[in-house]
Design a protein around this motif. Structure first.
Motif, PDB file in Angstrom:
ATOM      1  N   TRP A   1       5.232  -0.276  -9.759  1.00  0.00           N
ATOM      2  CA  TRP A   1       5.204   0.872  -8.863  1.00  0.00           C
ATOM      3  C   TRP A   1       4.620   1.987  -9.683  1.00  0.00           C
TER       4      TRP A   1
ATOM      5  N   TYR B   1      15.263  -9.478  -5.774  1.00  0.00           N
ATOM      6  CA  TYR B   1      14.783  -9.580  -4.390  1.00  0.00           C
ATOM      7  C   TYR B   1      13.261  -9.687  -4.421  1.00  0.00           C
ATOM      8  N   HIS B   2      12.729 -10.695  -3.725  1.00  0.00           N
ATOM      9  CA  HIS B   2      11.278 -10.890  -3.764  1.00  0.00           C
ATOM     10  C   HIS B   2      10.648 -11.064  -2.397  1.00  0.00           C
ATOM     11  N   GLY B   3      11.444 -11.097  -1.328  1.00  0.00           N
ATOM     12  CA  GLY B   3      10.853 -11.170   0.006  1.00  0.00           C
ATOM     13  C   GLY B   3      11.533 -12.194   0.882  1.00  0.00           C
TER      14      GLY B   3
ATOM     15  N   GLU C   1      11.486  -7.967 -11.498  1.00  0.00           N
ATOM     16  CA  GLU C   1      11.257  -6.581 -11.072  1.00  0.00           C
ATOM     17  C   GLU C   1      11.633  -5.699 -12.274  1.00  0.00           C
TER      18      GLU C   1
ATOM     19  N   VAL D   1       3.872 -11.783  -4.369  1.00  0.00           N
ATOM     20  CA  VAL D   1       4.706 -12.561  -5.289  1.00  0.00           C
ATOM     21  C   VAL D   1       4.372 -14.055  -5.160  1.00  0.00           C
TER      22      VAL D   1
ATOM     23  N   LYS E   1       4.146  -1.912  -1.372  1.00  0.00           N
ATOM     24  CA  LYS E   1       4.837  -0.667  -1.012  1.00  0.00           C
ATOM     25  C   LYS E   1       3.874   0.507  -0.880  1.00  0.00           C
TER      26      LYS E   1
ATOM     27  N   SER F   1       1.453  -8.057   2.030  1.00  0.00           N
ATOM     28  CA  SER F   1       2.855  -7.668   1.831  1.00  0.00           C
ATOM     29  C   SER F   1       3.286  -8.021   0.407  1.00  0.00           C
ATOM     30  N   GLY F   2       4.418  -7.439   0.036  1.00  0.00           N
ATOM     31  CA  GLY F   2       4.957  -7.723  -1.290  1.00  0.00           C
ATOM     32  C   GLY F   2       5.268  -9.196  -1.464  1.00  0.00           C
ATOM     33  N   ALA F   3       5.861  -9.807  -0.439  1.00  0.00           N
ATOM     34  CA  ALA F   3       6.218 -11.222  -0.535  1.00  0.00           C
ATOM     35  C   ALA F   3       4.971 -12.080  -0.775  1.00  0.00           C
TER      36      ALA F   3
ATOM     37  N   GLU G   1      16.188  -3.895  -4.169  1.00  0.00           N
ATOM     38  CA  GLU G   1      17.269  -4.279  -3.251  1.00  0.00           C
ATOM     39  C   GLU G   1      18.556  -4.598  -4.003  1.00  0.00           C
TER      40      GLU G   1
HETATM   41  C1  LIG Z   1      10.626  -6.011  -5.699  1.00  0.00           C
HETATM   42  C2  LIG Z   1      10.201  -6.449  -4.345  1.00  0.00           C
HETATM   43  N1  LIG Z   1       9.471  -7.573  -4.217  1.00  0.00           N
HETATM   44  C3  LIG Z   1       9.061  -8.003  -3.008  1.00  0.00           C
HETATM   45  C4  LIG Z   1       9.365  -7.304  -1.864  1.00  0.00           C
HETATM   46  C5  LIG Z   1       8.898  -7.825  -0.532  1.00  0.00           C
HETATM   47  O1  LIG Z   1       7.896  -7.013  -0.048  1.00  0.00           O
HETATM   48  P1  LIG Z   1       7.469  -7.090   1.500  1.00  0.00           P
HETATM   49  O2  LIG Z   1       8.644  -6.626   2.286  1.00  0.00           O
HETATM   50  O3  LIG Z   1       6.289  -6.155   1.576  1.00  0.00           O
HETATM   51  O4  LIG Z   1       7.105  -8.496   1.765  1.00  0.00           O
HETATM   52  C6  LIG Z   1      10.113  -6.122  -1.943  1.00  0.00           C
HETATM   53  C7  LIG Z   1      10.449  -5.346  -0.729  1.00  0.00           C
HETATM   54  O5  LIG Z   1      11.389  -4.591  -0.669  1.00  0.00           O
HETATM   55  C8  LIG Z   1      10.540  -5.683  -3.216  1.00  0.00           C
HETATM   56  O6  LIG Z   1      11.283  -4.564  -3.357  1.00  0.00           O
END
Ligand SMILES: Cc1ncc(COP(=O)(O)O)c(C=O)c1O
Length: 433
Positions: free
Chosen positions: A261, A153-155, A226, A130, A278, A125-127, A231
């Motif tokens: 991205w 926003y990072h998760g 970002e 990070v 994503k 996952s993104g979180a 978000e």
């Molecule tokens: C910039 C950014 N970082 C981290 C995340 C978290 O990703 P995930 O929901 O896959 O953990 C998101 C999700 O929207 C994001 O937009």
């Protein structure tokens, strides 16, 4: 399976009776904290169309929050993932490896900015990406502090909650949060106090001054940003802000971590570590940290990874998604979609002062809504327009620190006809709310 016709079709109200029944079932067993934007239950999807249990077909301007960029059920994603599914689903790359993981890392080395030697590690996952970027930066620099930005926003994991700016709904009641996280202003042109023209240089100077005075450059492991905040409201920093931060990081031995991205050009600023998630696997869970070999290799064997990280089916899907991005030339298509959306929305903004700003890059476009004649956020209007679009069979999302931003993320394979139809629905929604 035959593809769905690429057309909107409403045969019941939205949500229909079967969706409403399923939502009742859901309410009895699914935790309240997992929210739903549009309570329509999906049975199939292809291209830019979602089909629901009641027989409706909706146009998707959300892409599952920016994930199905290559379209739903993309043929290459389905073929690669299905073949992998039949061959084997899991071994754990840390136990007995497989080629697809290596091939994804090769593709990331080729696709991400910078021609230095790179390494990647894959996650779910993104979180997680990070979190791991921060771990790697700390291992490399032997420092602890992490600098993040307002509206970021990072998760939802513990460290990424600490990195995320907004309290409700992401952090409230979930502390204590991870320490050594410092927040500085983001270059947010629409809301910069002395005007958008001053935003870039002033925000950069303020961020650097705060870091140097309150943290000390020599204590900073990483600056995490970002390149366009998602978000937070699709906030695009003015030219010069990202390269300025990257140059400051380089001068002070700080690891510069930025998300990536596809189709996002960072003004030539090359991050030391890049997080990707994503859309990289066309809808299967996969994320990556890619970066300079010497930084990535600072974490010792066993320090990175996880049971499922770089799952073979997700890796195969990623190879399919990348194939489609290339074969269908979706990077210029993203730009063309963005231009169509921006020009129609700009006309709407010229006629309606509630549309404070139209912004975005590639096919991620947003409008920030305000009370006419002011910059006072109008979250109620964003919510009302989104609801009206939903009722008409168009999936749109909201975002922003103040909840007043409508964001549009159509799959890059959307036809011009569906794109135009979706934009007409948005125009119609503004006319009646
Ligand atoms: C910039 C950014 N970082 C981290 C995340 C978290 O990703 P995930 O929901 O896959 O953990 C998101 C999700 O929207 C994001 O937009």
């Amino acid at each position: 399976m035959t593809e769905l016709t690429q057309e909107r079709r409403l045969v019941t109200e939205i949500p229909g009776p079967k969706s409403r029944e399923l939502f009742e079932r859901r309410s009895k067993v699914v935790a309240r904290g997992v929210s739903t934007t549009l309570p329509v239950f999906i049975t199939r999807a292809s291209g830019a169309i979602l089909a629901d249990v009641d027989g409706n077909q909706l146009i998707d301007f959300g892409s599952g929050i920016a994930v199905t960029s290559v379209g739903h059920a993309d043929a290459n994603v389905v073929r690669h993932a299905s073949e992998q599914l039949a061959a084997f689903t899991h071994t754990c790359f840390m136990v007995t490896p497989y080629e697809a993981y290596v091939a994804v890392c090769e593709a990331l080395a080729e696709l991400t900015p910078g021609d230095h030697e790179k390494r990647s590690a894959l996650f779910n996952s993104g979180a997680e990406a990070v979190e791991n970027a921060v771990k790697i930066a700390r291992a490399y620099t032997k420092r602890q502090a992490v600098v993040v930005f307002d509206h970021g926003y990072h998760g939802r994991t513990n460290l990424t909650m600490a990195l995320t700016a907004k309290n409700q709904p992401y952090k409230d009641g979930f502390g204590p949060f991870a320490p050594e996280v410092y927040r500085v202003p983001m270059a947010y042109p629409f809301r910069w106090p002395t005007g958008p023209e001053n935003c870039g240089p002033e925000a950069l100077a303020q961020a650097i001054s705060l870091i140097e005075k309150q943290v000390g450059a020599h204590n900073v492991a990483a600056v995490v940003i970002e390149p366009i905040q998602g978000e937070g409201g699709f906030i695009e920093p003015p030219a010069g802000f990202l390269p300025g931060l990257a140059a400051w990081c380089q001068a002070h031995g700080v690891v510069f971590v930025a998300g990536h991205w596809f189709a996002v050009d960072h003004e030539g600023a090359v991050p030391d570590l890049i997080t990707a998630a994503k859309g990289i696997a066309g809808g299967l869970p996969l994320a990556a940290v890619t970066g300079r070999a010497e930084i990535m290799d600072a974490a010792g064997p066993g320090g990175l990874g996880g049971t499922y990280g770089g799952n073979p089916v997700a890796c195969a899907a990623a190879l399919g998604a990348i194939e489609t991005m290339k074969s269908q030339d979706l990077v210029p298509r993203a730009r063309a979609i963005g231009e169509t959306m921006t020009s129609r929305l700009a006309k709407l903004a010229a006629a309606n002062p509630a549309l404070g700003e139209v912004r975005g890059r590639g096919a991620m476009i947003a409008v920030e809504l305000v009370k006419p004649g002011t910059k006072e956020p109008d979250a109620d209007l964003a919510s009302a327009v989104a609801k009206k679009c939903h009722a008409e069979g168009l999936v749109v999302l909201t975002c922003g620190t103040y909840g007043n931003v409508l964001r549009f993320l159509p799959p890059l394979v959307i036809s011009d006809a569906l794109l135009d139809e979706g934009l007409s629905i948005i125009e119609g929604a503004f006319a009646v709310v």
